[in-house]
Design an enzyme around this catalytic site. Structure first.
Site, PDB file in Angstrom:
ATOM      1  N   GLY A   5      46.149  40.542  43.289  1.00  0.00           N
ATOM      2  CA  GLY A   5      46.844  39.303  42.591  1.00  0.00           C
ATOM      3  C   GLY A   5      48.344  39.655  42.365  1.00  0.00           C
ATOM      4  N   ASP A  61      48.247  50.860  41.151  1.00  0.00           N
ATOM      5  CA  ASP A  61      47.095  50.039  41.111  1.00  0.00           C
ATOM      6  C   ASP A  61      46.019  50.502  42.185  1.00  0.00           C
ATOM      7  OD1 ASP A  61      44.677  48.550  40.896  1.00  0.00           O
ATOM      8  OD2 ASP A  61      45.742  46.560  40.759  1.00  0.00           O
ATOM      9  N   HIS A 116      40.793  46.899  46.730  1.00  0.00           N
ATOM     10  CA  HIS A 116      41.915  46.640  47.792  1.00  0.00           C
ATOM     11  C   HIS A 116      41.958  47.680  48.906  1.00  0.00           C
ATOM     12  CE1 HIS A 116      42.770  44.025  44.213  1.00  0.00           C
ATOM     13  NE2 HIS A 116      42.854  45.013  43.587  1.00  0.00           N
ATOM     14  N   ILE A 167      40.614  42.866  49.438  1.00  0.00           N
ATOM     15  CA  ILE A 167      41.591  41.771  49.124  1.00  0.00           C
ATOM     16  C   ILE A 167      42.798  42.441  48.616  1.00  0.00           C
ATOM     17  CG2 ILE A 167      39.361  40.301  48.714  1.00  0.00           C
ATOM     18  CD1 ILE A 167      40.011  40.573  45.756  1.00  0.00           C
TER      19      ILE A 167
HETATM   20  C1  LIG Z   1      46.316  44.573  36.536  1.00  0.00           C
HETATM   21  C2  LIG Z   1      45.120  44.300  36.842  1.00  0.00           C
HETATM   22  C3  LIG Z   1      44.063  43.292  36.244  1.00  0.00           C
HETATM   23  C4  LIG Z   1      42.769  43.596  36.167  1.00  0.00           C
HETATM   24  C5  LIG Z   1      42.212  42.847  37.201  1.00  0.00           C
HETATM   25  C6  LIG Z   1      40.787  43.572  37.680  1.00  0.00           C
HETATM   26  C7  LIG Z   1      40.891  43.834  39.272  1.00  0.00           C
HETATM   27  C8  LIG Z   1      41.186  42.930  40.170  1.00  0.00           C
HETATM   28  C9  LIG Z   1      42.439  42.877  40.640  1.00  0.00           C
HETATM   29  C10 LIG Z   1      42.834  41.810  41.690  1.00  0.00           C
HETATM   30  O1  LIG Z   1      43.856  41.785  41.910  1.00  0.00           O
HETATM   31  S1  LIG Z   1      41.845  40.662  42.305  1.00  0.00           S
HETATM   32  C11 LIG Z   1      42.691  39.668  43.294  1.00  0.00           C
HETATM   33  C12 LIG Z   1      43.430  38.492  42.663  1.00  0.00           C
HETATM   34  N1  LIG Z   1      42.746  37.422  42.212  1.00  0.00           N
HETATM   35  C13 LIG Z   1      41.810  36.713  42.841  1.00  0.00           C
HETATM   36  O2  LIG Z   1      41.759  36.779  44.032  1.00  0.00           O
HETATM   37  C14 LIG Z   1      41.109  35.552  42.057  1.00  0.00           C
HETATM   38  C15 LIG Z   1      41.102  34.560  42.688  1.00  0.00           C
HETATM   39  N2  LIG Z   1      40.607  33.124  42.077  1.00  0.00           N
HETATM   40  C16 LIG Z   1      39.132  32.857  42.242  1.00  0.00           C
HETATM   41  O3  LIG Z   1      38.564  33.675  43.280  1.00  0.00           O
HETATM   42  C17 LIG Z   1      38.643  31.880  41.446  1.00  0.00           C
HETATM   43  O4  LIG Z   1      39.629  31.093  40.699  1.00  0.00           O
HETATM   44  C18 LIG Z   1      37.725  32.406  40.341  1.00  0.00           C
HETATM   45  C19 LIG Z   1      38.531  33.367  39.281  1.00  0.00           C
HETATM   46  C20 LIG Z   1      36.401  33.078  40.799  1.00  0.00           C
HETATM   47  C21 LIG Z   1      37.341  31.268  39.437  1.00  0.00           C
HETATM   48  O5  LIG Z   1      36.735  30.372  40.114  1.00  0.00           O
HETATM   49  P1  LIG Z   1      35.486  29.579  39.772  1.00  0.00           P
HETATM   50  O6  LIG Z   1      35.169  28.380  40.809  1.00  0.00           O
HETATM   51  O7  LIG Z   1      34.259  30.534  39.470  1.00  0.00           O
HETATM   52  O8  LIG Z   1      35.991  28.835  38.309  1.00  0.00           O
HETATM   53  P2  LIG Z   1      35.770  27.444  37.907  1.00  0.00           P
HETATM   54  O9  LIG Z   1      34.364  26.904  37.775  1.00  0.00           O
HETATM   55  O10 LIG Z   1      36.884  26.654  38.673  1.00  0.00           O
HETATM   56  O11 LIG Z   1      36.295  27.674  36.445  1.00  0.00           O
HETATM   57  C22 LIG Z   1      35.566  28.281  35.327  1.00  0.00           C
HETATM   58  C23 LIG Z   1      36.323  28.378  33.928  1.00  0.00           C
HETATM   59  O12 LIG Z   1      37.211  29.309  34.077  1.00  0.00           O
HETATM   60  C24 LIG Z   1      38.639  28.946  34.120  1.00  0.00           C
HETATM   61  N3  LIG Z   1      39.224  29.724  35.212  1.00  0.00           N
HETATM   62  C25 LIG Z   1      39.357  29.361  36.671  1.00  0.00           C
HETATM   63  N4  LIG Z   1      40.028  30.115  37.352  1.00  0.00           N
HETATM   64  C26 LIG Z   1      40.498  30.793  36.483  1.00  0.00           C
HETATM   65  C27 LIG Z   1      41.723  31.825  36.670  1.00  0.00           C
HETATM   66  N5  LIG Z   1      42.235  32.176  37.695  1.00  0.00           N
HETATM   67  N6  LIG Z   1      42.277  32.346  35.550  1.00  0.00           N
HETATM   68  C28 LIG Z   1      41.633  31.882  34.141  1.00  0.00           C
HETATM   69  N7  LIG Z   1      40.950  31.056  34.116  1.00  0.00           N
HETATM   70  C29 LIG Z   1      40.458  30.197  35.274  1.00  0.00           C
HETATM   71  C30 LIG Z   1      38.610  27.480  34.489  1.00  0.00           C
HETATM   72  O13 LIG Z   1      39.534  26.638  33.731  1.00  0.00           O
HETATM   73  C31 LIG Z   1      37.197  26.978  33.903  1.00  0.00           C
HETATM   74  O14 LIG Z   1      37.257  26.961  32.540  1.00  0.00           O
HETATM   75  P3  LIG Z   1      36.923  25.225  31.654  1.00  0.00           P
HETATM   76  O15 LIG Z   1      38.129  24.653  32.426  1.00  0.00           O
HETATM   77  O16 LIG Z   1      35.672  25.108  32.189  1.00  0.00           O
HETATM   78  O17 LIG Z   1      37.243  25.632  30.338  1.00  0.00           O
END
Ligand SMILES: CCCCCCC/C=C/C(=O)SCCNC(=O)CCNC(=O)[C@H](O)C(C)(C)COP(=O)(O)OP(=O)(O)OC[C@H]1O[C@@H](n2cnc3c(N)ncnc32)[C@H](O)[C@@H]1OP(=O)(O)O
Length: 310
Positions: free
Chosen positions: A232, A209, A214, A229
């Site tokens: 994940g 990846d 990252h 960062i």
């Molecule tokens: C194999 C690779 C795959 C491709 C990836 C692309 C590149 C990135 C790679 C990474 O590794 S990034 C690092 C790992 N991930 C993170 O660090 C993300 C951590 N999470 C956050 O920062 C937050 O949770 C968020 C994703 C930004 C969301 O927070 P926010 O406050 O904006 O959302 P909410 O208002 O709470 O919710 C809105 C809506 O979305 C749903 N939801 C919230 N979080 C998630 C989630 N993690 N996964 C899925 N869905 C999520 C939440 O339930 C709300 O929906 P409803 O309840 O309103 O229907």
């Protein structure tokens, strides 16, 4: 359907789109590099619970494969973002939201896999879109399914593409799979602590990846972060490795299903505390960053059996 052009949302075009099959070939070296990337032997180079993922005295073909290694098969299809007709988003704002993995038989230490890729979900959350991709992996030449991954990608800024009074919502899998878990109010049965290295993401990326989010401070800033960062899937690897050590008596083949939701970002060098609760053959877990006392990951693991000492 909102319009017929490829540049605006078109659900007919999107749902009819077939994603190409991909291949993933790996060997014992990839398995060991992955294990090092998720911290195996990172605190103790002769820890017998972890050395088996990196080295075997009778030859590398006997090293054990962590179940989260299965998540690497998704990389070829996802890391640069998918080109989807009828739906546009900015790949630099993608975040990994959730990962769901089913393992049907223990992963071999080397294999050629054929991945059948499909769209499993798309939801319009207003400020963001949630895209889900499912990958079923078969060993080449066999009809037998080895594992299934479902990756949820949180696409910041890509929501609002459908009618706000009836937002678009598509999911083609059972509702009980990969739900966000409720963390029990009781004390956890087991707690494990492990520090990530400042270079953790730089080591983990060697498993395939190479997203500069990252590793490159400029790219991280554009994406809204003060510094690169942690992947994940790297955090998930640390958590599941801890569960195997503490609950599964160190047996990585005990894991059947893994579900994890990424709650907030982790920075390389932070300490991960994983709390575990047992509910029958399900381990509910939550991983926190010690330095910020923040939950960063939560989910569950379904296992084949429980250690009698727990
Ligand atoms: C194999 C690779 C795959 C491709 C990836 C692309 C590149 C990135 C790679 C990474 O590794 S990034 C690092 C790992 N991930 C993170 O660090 C993300 C951590 N999470 C956050 O920062 C937050 O949770 C968020 C994703 C930004 C969301 O927070 P926010 O406050 O904006 O959302 P909410 O208002 O709470 O919710 C809105 C809506 O979305 C749903 N939801 C919230 N979080 C998630 C989630 N993690 N996964 C899925 N869905 C999520 C939440 O339930 C709300 O929906 P409803 O309840 O309103 O229907």
């Amino acid at each position: 359907m909102a319009a017929t052009s490829d540049s605006v949302f078109n659900s007919d075009l999107l749902l009819a789109h077939k994603l190409p099959e991909t291949q993933y070939t790996y060997n014992e070296r990839d398995v060991a590099i992955y294990a090092l990337g998720i911290g195996a032997c990172g605190q103790d180079a002769v820890d017998s619970d972890e050395l088996k993922y990196v080295y075997h005295e009778n030859g590398q073909e006997f090293i054990q494969v962590l179940p989260t290694f299965a998540s690497l098969v998704t990389l070829g299809s996802l890391t640069k973002g998918l080109d989807l007709p009828g739906f546009k988003y900015d790949p630099s704002l993608m975040l990994h939201g959730q990962q769901y993995i089913e393992i049907y038989r223990p992963l071999p230490s080397k294999a050629n896999l054929i991945n059948k890729v499909s769209l499993a979900g798309l939801q319009d959350k207003g400020k963001a879109a949630i895209l889900e991709i499912e990958i079923k992996s078969y060993e080449q030449g066999s009809e037998e399914l080895l594992c299934m991954n479902r990756t949820t990608v949180f696409l910041r800024g890509a929501g609002g593409f459908s009618n706000s009074s009836q937002p678009f919502s598509y999911k083609n899998y059972p509702i009980n799979q990969g739900l966000a878990v409720k963390i029990p109010k009781t004390q956890p049965a087991v707690v494990s602590e492990e520090r990530t290295q400042l270079s953790q993401a730089l080591l983990y990326r060697l498993s395939g990846d190479y997203n500069p989010l990252h590793s490159d401070p400029k790219v991280a800033k554009v994406a809204g972060f003060p510094r690169p960062i942690l992947h994940g899937l790297c955090t998930l690897g640390f958590a599941i490795k801890a569960i195997i050590k503490c609950v599964c008596k160190g047996d990585p083949t005990a894991v059947k299903t893994i579900s994890g939701r990424f709650l907030t970002t982790v920075f390389p060098g932070e300490t991960l505390i994983t709390e575990m609760w047992l509910e029958g053959l399900r381990v509910i877990y939550q991983t926190k960053v010690k330095e910020r006392n923040k939950a960063v990951l939560s989910g569950y693991v379904d296992i084949r059996g429980l250690s009698s000492s727990l």
